[in-house]
Design an enzyme around this catalytic site. Structure first.
Site, PDB file in Angstrom:
ATOM      1  N   ASP A 433       0.869  -1.230   0.030  1.00  0.00           N
ATOM      2  CA  ASP A 433       0.008   0.129   0.128  1.00  0.00           C
ATOM      3  C   ASP A 433       0.735   1.213   0.118  1.00  0.00           C
ATOM      4  O   ASP A 433       0.454   2.233  -0.866  1.00  0.00           O
ATOM      5  CB  ASP A 433      -0.878  -0.041   1.169  1.00  0.00           C
ATOM      6  CG  ASP A 433      -1.981  -0.894   1.241  1.00  0.00           C
ATOM      7  OD1 ASP A 433      -2.052  -1.736  -0.034  1.00  0.00           O
ATOM      8  OD2 ASP A 433      -2.667  -1.429   2.139  1.00  0.00           O
ATOM      9  N   GLU A 459      -2.593  -2.568  -8.920  1.00  0.00           N
ATOM     10  CA  GLU A 459      -1.276  -2.006  -9.109  1.00  0.00           C
ATOM     11  C   GLU A 459      -1.536  -1.150 -10.376  1.00  0.00           C
ATOM     12  O   GLU A 459      -0.233  -1.093 -10.837  1.00  0.00           O
ATOM     13  CB  GLU A 459      -0.279  -2.890  -8.687  1.00  0.00           C
ATOM     14  CG  GLU A 459       0.079  -3.972  -9.945  1.00  0.00           C
ATOM     15  CD  GLU A 459      -0.710  -5.178  -9.385  1.00  0.00           C
ATOM     16  OE1 GLU A 459      -0.335  -6.306 -10.132  1.00  0.00           O
ATOM     17  OE2 GLU A 459      -1.643  -5.366  -8.831  1.00  0.00           O
TER      18      GLU A 459
END
Length: 540
Positions: A433, A459
């Protein structure tokens, strides 16, 4: 005539070969064997000690056959057995040479002791593969497959079919039939029963899928109808759009949880703001009511003053002395002063009420703006602060319309973080994260104010660059790639470096959004295939 030898594998687990697992690191050599006639083999000795070659291979199957081929008498059989055991490696070979020595000296008592020792120490420790009477034999592959199938049907299928009692009962009956099946029983009835159950489950799955799709379409239609009834810009529009986008895609658990959490936060904040707006409006209403009441009081006072002036005028006309006229003038001045004070108070109250109304209006406008800002949260990714799919769709629609009207270029960059799973595996999900947030912060610090970044997947990110020619967009992507790769970030005291692969494409007038993203996506996968950490331009 001797029996014809059978082919024996050098790795057979039967007979004396099973003793090889006890071999020492230095194997013993087999004794020399003559094929005809059988003679007692004497090991080579020196000063009474047996000489054993250090690197001789274990006795072969052909040599064993030759040893016993012409053994017809007890003495020759004993000698062949001793020679065969002596041909095995390790401690067992040593025991065989002890048997050879005893056999050569015709010391049958010693031979017996050595044989007993061999049986007691080595042969008796071999596990018996034949089950004892009454013991449960080990399960074969058929039984194992049966147990696995029974477990699958009894646990998995019954759990999936718990909402359909008839199907669950049929699955339970199937599980019992599988459990009772034995390898010597025919498979055809069981197979037919399993086929029927599979067909019924497939039919039920199709019906459930159709009902699920119908329910989604009905829910989407309901939301569309509610959205049409609302005004443009209404705070509820954003929530409806978020739920409709969710219904349009695959309903995985993570996506549902994320959307629900986001909507709960938005609804909570909206509830607080709506309560503040309602209080402000109620306060404004009360102020207006009070002001109107005061105006009514002022009007009543003015009416009374008018009546008093009329009375004073009549009294002045009827006055008979100067003193009486003086008293009337004093009363007129007193009444006039009171009316002036009331008018001044009314004016001050009016100004105060006006200020309060203006403050209330400002507070309502501020709260409504905050409400709009909170509603816009459904267009923003909660982790990174980038736009989400909903926000990007609205932005692309607006920018593509403007580009079509003005003729200015519109470029898109689709990027994917390289080896993101390894980052998660090495630094945990918090580290992953942090990497995504670092990427978005760097992108936002590098791009122009008119550019925008949106998170498309885990992502995967999309950057929209309005009014940017294709070469300029490529240069921006290259500059961004260099900045990302040269700027690692710290997470829990560890430096983490990330790179990305990207594809850049220029929008063709009238081209659908999905087609543009698909061209950029193909270019991005070409960058991945070429070694990652690079930019590939899509074909124009």
């Amino acid at each position: 005539m001797a029996d014809t030898p059978k082919e024996i594998s050098g790795t057979s687990p039967g007979g004396l070969r099973r003793l090889w697992s006890r071999a020492r690191s230095t194997p013993a050599a087999p004794a020399v064997v003559e094929s005809t006639p059988l003679a007692v083999v004497r090991p080579a000795t020196s000063n009474g000690k047996t000489l054993v070659p250090a690197s001789a291979p274990p006795i072969s199957a052909a040599e064993l056959f030759a040893l016993f081929a012409q053994a017809r008498e007890p003495a020759t059989l004993a000698a062949a057995f001793a020679a065969g055991v002596a041909g095995l490696p390790g401690e067992v070979g040593d025991m065989g040479r002890r048997l050879q020595t005893a056999c050569a000296a015709a010391d049958w008592e010693e031979y017996g002791r050595a044989a007993r020792h061999l049986i007691d120490k080595y042969l008796r420790t071999i596990p018996d593969e034949t089950p004892l009477p009454g013991a449960t034999p080990p399960a074969g592959e058929a039984e194992q497959l049966r147990d696995l199938l029974h477990h699958t049907v009894a646990v998995a299928l019954e759990a999936l079919l718990q909402d359909d009692p008839p199907m669950a009962e049929q699955s339970h009956a199937m599980a019992q039939s599988i459990k009772q099946w034995q390898p010597n029983q025919p498979l055809a009835p069981l197979a037919q029963q399993l086929k029927e159950l599979s067909h019924a489950i497939g039919q039920r799955a199709r019906e459930a899928s159709d009902a699920h799709d119908l329910m989604r379409s009905l829910f989407d239609l309901l939301l569309e109808n509610v959205g049409e009834l609302l005004e443009d810009g209404n705070w509820l529009q954003g929530q409806i759009a978020a739920v409709r986008d969710l219904l349009a895609g695959p309903l995985d658990r993570a996506c549902l949880e994320q959307t629900r959490a986001g909507l709960r936060e938005v609804i909570y904040k909206q509830g607080l703001l709506k309560h503040g707006i309602a209080e402000s409006k109620e306060a404004m209403k009360e102020m207006m009511v009070t002001f109107v009441d005061r105006l009514d009081g002022m009007a009543a006072s003015t009416g009374i003053y008018h009546d008093r002036i009329t009375y004073h005028a009549q009294a002045i006309r009827n006055a008979r002395s100067v003193a009486e006229l003086g008293r009337r003038m004093d009363e007129i001045l007193l009444d006039t002063t009171q009316v002036q004070e009331q008018a001044l108070n009314a004016r001050n109250n009016l100004l105060e009420a006006r200020q309060q109304v203006e403050l209330a209006e400002q507070r309502i406008q501020r709260l409504e703006q905050e409400l709009q800002d909170v509603t816009s949260l459904v267009r923003v990714d909660q982790l990174t602060g980038a736009l989400n799919r909903r926000g990007f769709d609205e932005l692309f629609k607006r920018e593509s319309t403007r580009a079509l009207r003005t003729g200015q270029p519109l470029c898109l960059l689709l990027l994917d973080v390289d080896d993101f799973r390894e980052i998660n595996a090495r630094h945990g999900h918090l580290g992953g994260d942090a990497a995504l947030c670092h990427l978005v912060n760097t992108v936002q610090a590098t791009l122009r104010g008119s550019d925008a970044v949106a998170r498309f997947g885990g992502e995967e990110f999309v950057i929209l660059m309005p009014d940017a020619p294709f070469r300029e967009a490529q240069a921006t992507a290259t500059r961004l790639l260099q900045r990302i790769s040269q700027r690692p970030f710290l997470h829990e005291g560890q430096r983490i470096s990330i790179t990305f692969s990207a594809g850049v494409a220029c929008w063709r007038p009238g081209e659908p959004q999905d087609a543009l993203i698909e061209r950029a996506d193909k270019a991005m996968y070409q960058a991945k295939s070429a070694g990652k950490n690079r930019i590939v331009a899509a074909l124009e």
